[in-house]
Design a protein around this motif. Structure first.
Motif, PDB file in Angstrom:
ATOM      1  N   ASP A   3       3.088  58.586  30.850  1.00 35.69           N
ATOM      2  CA  ASP A   3       3.233  59.392  32.060  1.00 35.69           C
ATOM      3  C   ASP A   3       4.513  60.224  31.952  1.00 35.69           C
ATOM      4  N   ILE A   4       4.416  61.552  32.068  1.00 35.75           N
ATOM      5  CA  ILE A   4       5.611  62.398  32.007  1.00 35.75           C
ATOM      6  C   ILE A   4       5.862  63.094  33.351  1.00 35.75           C
ATOM      7  N   SER A   5       5.374  62.485  34.428  1.00 31.78           N
ATOM      8  CA  SER A   5       5.647  63.020  35.756  1.00 31.78           C
ATOM      9  C   SER A   5       6.832  62.298  36.378  1.00 31.78           C
ATOM     10  N   ILE A   6       7.407  62.931  37.391  1.00 33.86           N
ATOM     11  CA  ILE A   6       8.484  62.325  38.178  1.00 33.86           C
ATOM     12  C   ILE A   6       7.898  61.913  39.531  1.00 33.86           C
ATOM     13  N   PRO A   7       8.008  60.648  39.919  1.00 31.48           N
ATOM     14  CA  PRO A   7       7.428  60.207  41.189  1.00 31.48           C
ATOM     15  C   PRO A   7       8.161  60.817  42.379  1.00 31.48           C
ATOM     16  N   LEU A   8       7.416  61.026  43.457  1.00 36.77           N
ATOM     17  CA  LEU A   8       7.968  61.574  44.693  1.00 36.77           C
ATOM     18  C   LEU A   8       8.186  60.440  45.685  1.00 36.77           C
ATOM     19  N   HIS A   9       9.375  60.392  46.278  1.00 39.66           N
ATOM     20  CA  HIS A   9       9.634  59.356  47.276  1.00 39.66           C
ATOM     21  C   HIS A   9      10.471  59.938  48.408  1.00 39.66           C
ATOM     22  N   SER A  10      10.433  59.276  49.523  1.00 39.38           N
ATOM     23  CA  SER A  10      11.100  59.744  50.738  1.00 39.38           C
ATOM     24  C   SER A  10      12.569  59.348  50.704  1.00 39.38           C
ATOM     25  N   SER A  11      13.370  60.208  50.068  1.00 39.82           N
ATOM     26  CA  SER A  11      14.776  59.875  49.897  1.00 39.82           C
ATOM     27  C   SER A  11      15.566  61.118  49.526  1.00 39.82           C
ATOM     28  N   LYS A  12      16.825  61.140  49.919  1.00 41.77           N
ATOM     29  CA  LYS A  12      17.696  62.248  49.523  1.00 41.77           C
ATOM     30  C   LYS A  12      17.960  62.234  48.024  1.00 41.77           C
ATOM     31  N   SER A  13      17.673  61.115  47.371  1.00 38.83           N
ATOM     32  CA  SER A  13      17.853  61.035  45.921  1.00 38.83           C
ATOM     33  C   SER A  13      16.625  61.521  45.163  1.00 38.83           C
ATOM     34  N   ASN A  14      15.566  61.913  45.880  1.00 37.08           N
ATOM     35  CA  ASN A  14      14.407  62.517  45.214  1.00 37.08           C
ATOM     36  C   ASN A  14      14.857  63.801  44.531  1.00 37.08           C
ATOM     37  N   VAL A  15      14.332  64.065  43.339  1.00 38.93           N
ATOM     38  CA  VAL A  15      14.669  65.316  42.662  1.00 38.93           C
ATOM     39  C   VAL A  15      14.373  66.490  43.589  1.00 38.93           C
ATOM     40  N   ASN A  16      15.195  67.542  43.520  1.00 38.80           N
ATOM     41  CA  ASN A  16      15.060  68.616  44.492  1.00 38.80           C
ATOM     42  C   ASN A  16      15.567  69.938  43.934  1.00 38.80           C
ATOM     43  N   ALA A  17      14.995  71.030  44.442  1.00 37.12           N
ATOM     44  CA  ALA A  17      15.445  72.386  44.118  1.00 37.12           C
ATOM     45  C   ALA A  17      15.064  73.308  45.267  1.00 37.12           C
ATOM     46  N   TRP A  18      15.541  74.534  45.178  1.00 40.18           N
ATOM     47  CA  TRP A  18      15.145  75.616  46.093  1.00 40.18           C
ATOM     48  C   TRP A  18      15.634  75.425  47.532  1.00 40.18           C
ATOM     49  N   TYR A  19      16.768  74.687  47.689  1.00 42.75           N
ATOM     50  CA  TYR A  19      17.563  74.758  48.918  1.00 42.75           C
ATOM     51  C   TYR A  19      16.876  74.168  50.159  1.00 42.75           C
ATOM     52  N   ILE A  20      15.942  73.277  49.981  1.00 39.30           N
ATOM     53  CA  ILE A  20      15.283  72.672  51.140  1.00 39.30           C
ATOM     54  C   ILE A  20      15.588  71.174  51.192  1.00 39.30           C
ATOM     55  N   ASP A  21      15.256  70.560  52.327  1.00 41.01           N
ATOM     56  CA  ASP A  21      15.533  69.135  52.506  1.00 41.01           C
ATOM     57  C   ASP A  21      14.617  68.276  51.636  1.00 41.01           C
ATOM     58  N   GLU A  22      14.933  67.016  51.586  1.00 36.48           N
ATOM     59  CA  GLU A  22      14.162  66.053  50.812  1.00 36.48           C
ATOM     60  C   GLU A  22      12.765  65.859  51.404  1.00 36.48           C
ATOM     61  N   PRO A  23      11.816  65.345  50.618  1.00 33.58           N
ATOM     62  CA  PRO A  23      10.487  65.043  51.172  1.00 33.58           C
ATOM     63  C   PRO A  23      10.569  63.896  52.170  1.00 33.58           C
TER      64      PRO A  23
END
Length: 231
Positions: A3-23
């Motif tokens: 698996d070469i994906s990055i998991p999405l989780h509800s946290s400020k430590s989730n990977v992020n870009a484009w100046y928006i809040d965390e998921p």
């Protein structure tokens, strides 16, 4: 499977870009009832708020940059491809870090592949949580993208938020070249960003399975999976 994906989780430590809040992944609340087993409900019933381009591994089609929003679900119809995994160290260019045509030529040589998987170094697990906004990440030089198109690559995967420069005044040179927006659109070509290729994966040839959710949107969260080829 690798698996070469990055998991999405509800946290400020989730990977992020484009100046928006965390998921955000939160239980539905209706008339004082909270849809969480931990809160006394019989089910967990969560709503999810996220942006596929900003919050993790995603696969996009030409609809990302065209006036007509073409759907990744309608245009990605084949899901297994012969892929080459390569590792590159972005080089200095005009104050930026880029992946150059010369680097790709050296890595690919005479190989013909439907897909290319680009791992950049340094390559640490920090990529799972990195906050990329305002960082001017490494990107593909437009000549490098044109080279991949000439090589017949239809599925480009990279471990950065975008194949283009973070701030380029909307030029999106790499995206436009890859999808040939100046000519006949490459409707079946895709770009997958925000992957993570573990260090234990050696460079070479693999099958890749690009798994997407059936979103009628320019992009979908995705789960690309590599398979070693046993000779």
């Amino acid at each position: 499977p690798i698996d070469i994906s990055i998991p999405l989780h509800s946290s400020k430590s989730n990977v992020n870009a484009w100046y928006i809040d965390e998921p955000k992944i939160t239980p539905v609340v209706l008339d004082g009832w909270t849809a969480s087993v931990a809160e006394g409900a019989s089910i967990n019933f969560n709503s999810i708020e996220f942006n596929p381009h900003a919050h993790g591994t995603h696969t996009e089609c030409v609809g990302h940059i065209t006036e007509k929003v073409h759907s990744i679900n309608k245009n990605l119809k084949q899901f297994f491809f012969l892929a080459e995994v390569i590792t590159v160290a972005p080089e200095n260019f005009d104050g930026d870090k880029i992946i150059s045509q010369k680097q790709l030529q050296f890595a690919l040589g005479n190989k013909k592949r439907e897909a290319i998987v680009i791992r950049t170094i340094p390559n640490t697990k920090e990529k799972w949580a990195h906050q990329y906004s305002h960082t001017n990440w490494p990107y593909l030089h437009k000549d490098a993208v044109a080279y991949l198109v000439r090589k017949g690559v239809k599925h480009l995967m990279i471990d950065m938020p975008s194949i283009d420069r973070e701030r380029d005044e909307g030029e999106l040179a790499g995206h436009n070249i890859f999808w040939n927006t100046a000519g006949k659109l490459r409707m079946d070509a895709t770009i997958t960003e925000f992957i993570y290729v573990p260090n234990k994966v050696v460079d070479g040839t693999y099958f890749v399975n690009i798994q997407i959710a059936p979103f009628e949107n320019d992009a979908s969260p995705s789960k690309p999976v590599l398979y070693s080829i046993i000779e």
